[in-house]
Design an enzyme around this catalytic site. Structure first.
Site, PDB file in Angstrom:
ATOM      1  N   MET A  13      -8.238   5.029  -6.806  1.00 14.02           N
ATOM      2  CA  MET A  13      -7.169   5.500  -5.918  1.00 14.02           C
ATOM      3  C   MET A  13      -5.891   5.641  -6.742  1.00 14.02           C
ATOM      4  SD  MET A  13      -5.790   3.706  -2.422  1.00 14.02           S
ATOM      5  CE  MET A  13      -4.570   4.531  -1.375  1.00 14.02           C
ATOM      6  N   PRO A  14      -5.368   6.856  -6.893  1.00 13.22           N
ATOM      7  CA  PRO A  14      -4.132   7.020  -7.681  1.00 13.22           C
ATOM      8  C   PRO A  14      -3.012   6.133  -7.128  1.00 13.22           C
ATOM      9  CG  PRO A  14      -5.121   9.150  -7.209  1.00 13.22           C
ATOM     10  CD  PRO A  14      -5.872   8.140  -6.385  1.00 13.22           C
ATOM     11  N   GLY A  17       1.312   8.353  -4.673  1.00 14.86           N
ATOM     12  CA  GLY A  17       0.936   9.471  -3.811  1.00 14.86           C
ATOM     13  C   GLY A  17       2.162  10.056  -3.137  1.00 14.86           C
ATOM     14  N   GLY A  19       3.978  10.836   0.266  1.00 16.63           N
ATOM     15  CA  GLY A  19       3.998  10.527   1.691  1.00 16.63           C
ATOM     16  C   GLY A  19       4.393  11.758   2.487  1.00 16.63           C
ATOM     17  N   TYR A  49       1.455  12.234  12.481  1.00  9.07           N
ATOM     18  CA  TYR A  49       2.590  12.913  11.844  1.00  9.07           C
ATOM     19  C   TYR A  49       2.703  14.374  12.299  1.00  9.07           C
ATOM     20  CZ  TYR A  49       2.188   8.918   8.601  1.00  9.07           C
ATOM     21  OH  TYR A  49       2.073   7.668   8.045  1.00  9.07           O
ATOM     22  N   LYS A  78      -5.203   8.810   8.876  1.00  8.19           N
ATOM     23  CA  LYS A  78      -5.223   7.586   9.689  1.00  8.19           C
ATOM     24  C   LYS A  78      -5.648   7.904  11.117  1.00  8.19           C
ATOM     25  CE  LYS A  78      -1.294   6.183   6.867  1.00  8.19           C
ATOM     26  NZ  LYS A  78      -0.669   7.473   6.565  1.00  8.19           N
ATOM     27  N   HIS A 111      -4.569   3.156  11.841  1.00  7.26           N
ATOM     28  CA  HIS A 111      -3.112   3.216  11.686  1.00  7.26           C
ATOM     29  C   HIS A 111      -2.420   1.955  12.197  1.00  7.26           C
ATOM     30  CE1 HIS A 111       0.154   6.546  11.278  1.00  7.26           C
ATOM     31  NE2 HIS A 111       0.680   5.385  10.982  1.00  7.26           N
TER      32      HIS A 111
END
Length: 316
Positions: A13-14, A17, A19, A49, A78, A111
């Site tokens: 997992m980088p 990231g 957002g 979102y 999520k 979430h």
């Protein structure tokens, strides 16, 4: 210092990231393109979102132009709280995948530990302004998320905004098939989350920090709220390293092996926020930043304080 963390699934997992909370649909497609061109491979999003279609458009454009391959990207979404009922989990994930124009997610998080009444409203409130719960438990919802892994819709599953006893309830669940791979929490110099991070890392759960820059554009921000980007002590550290305050705040998490997802739609800042791998913060400076902790939360979720699974009454 690794630029990626290994999840308990074996996937990488980088550690940095982009957002996308509060990135408007009109801006987010270009932000995604700018981020991928700047070297980001990890994009953090969520159904709530209300911009996943536009995120997907940006990702798809970069794949179609040959800038990046799907397998080089790490895409996170999520499950929102109105889809916690067992019968709704898979459909919610499939909606996100179709919005993003993807066949699978690299990581799918619950979430919140709280389920809300299903329906049109994403935040169903009663006459007192408090959220209306559903009849689900997060353990049942977790079982449905495990099925998404088996169906190949998601590579890994995790959680967000849980407290320690809620995480322990999942880890100790009879018949647990997959441990959470990641826990995404609010974290920054005024909420350093030392106990939670130590606990998660001791259990093989990686941590992602949201609102790492203090989310200055958040809804409900009040004049007089602390601003980390303006904090003179943080600015002094930034000057010492010839970096921006934001770069210091991002590097702070990387030094702790915590994934960090600063949000921006400004191409210059998106690029700047990625330039954090050419320096390290000294132990003294890390200790100074840790000392700013005042357990100050941006996301209190007061509207859910009466929910049986409200996570923030516990110490951590």
């Amino acid at each position: 210092m690794a630029s990626a963390l290994t999840l308990n699934t074996g996937a990488r997992m980088p550690i940095l990231g982009l957002g996308t909370w509060k990135s408007t649909p009109g801006e987010v497609t270009e932000a995604i393109k700018a981020a991928i061109l700047a070297g980001y491979c990890h994009i953090d999003g969520a159904h709530v979102y209300l911009n996943e279609k536009e995120v997907g458009t940006g990702v798809r454009a970069m794949i179609d132009q040959g800038v990046v391959k799907r397998e080089e990207l790490f895409i996170v979404s999520k499950l929102w709280s109105t889809f916690h009922d067992r019968s709704l989990v898979r459909g919610a994930c499939e909606k996100t995948l179709s919005d993003l124009k993807l066949d699978y997610l690299d990581l799918y998080l619950m979430h919140e530990p709280m389920g809300f009444k299903p329906g049109e409203s994403l935040l169903p409130l009663d006459a007192d302004g408090k959220v209306i719960p559903d009849n689900s438990t997060f353990l049942e919802t977790w079982e449905e998320m495990e099925k998404l892994v088996d169906a190949g819709l998601v590579k890994a599953i995790g959680i967000s905004n849980f407290n320690r006893s809620q995480i322990e309830a999942i880890l100790n669940k009879p018949g647990l098939k997959y441990k959470p791979a990641n826990h995404q929490i609010e974290c920054h110099p005024y909420l350093t989350q030392e106990k939670m991070i130590n606990f998660c890392q001791s259990k093989g759960i990686t941590v992602t920090a949201y609102s790492p820059l203090g989310s200055p554009d958040r809804p409900g921000a009040k004049p007089g709220d602390p601003s980390f980007l303006e904090d003179p002590k943080i600015r002094a550290i930034a000057d010492k390293y010839k970096k921006t305050a934001a770069q210091i705040l991002i590097r702070f998490h990387i030094e702790r092996n915590v994934v960090v997802i600063p949000k921006s739609v400004n191409p210059k800042r998106i690029k700047e926020n990625f330039q954090v791998f050419d320096f390290k913060l000294s132990k003294e400076d890390m200790n100074t930043i840790m000392s700013f902790n005042r357990n100050w939360r941006i996301c209190l979720m007061e509207w859910a304080s009466n929910h049986k699974d409200y996570p923030l009454n516990a110490e951590y």
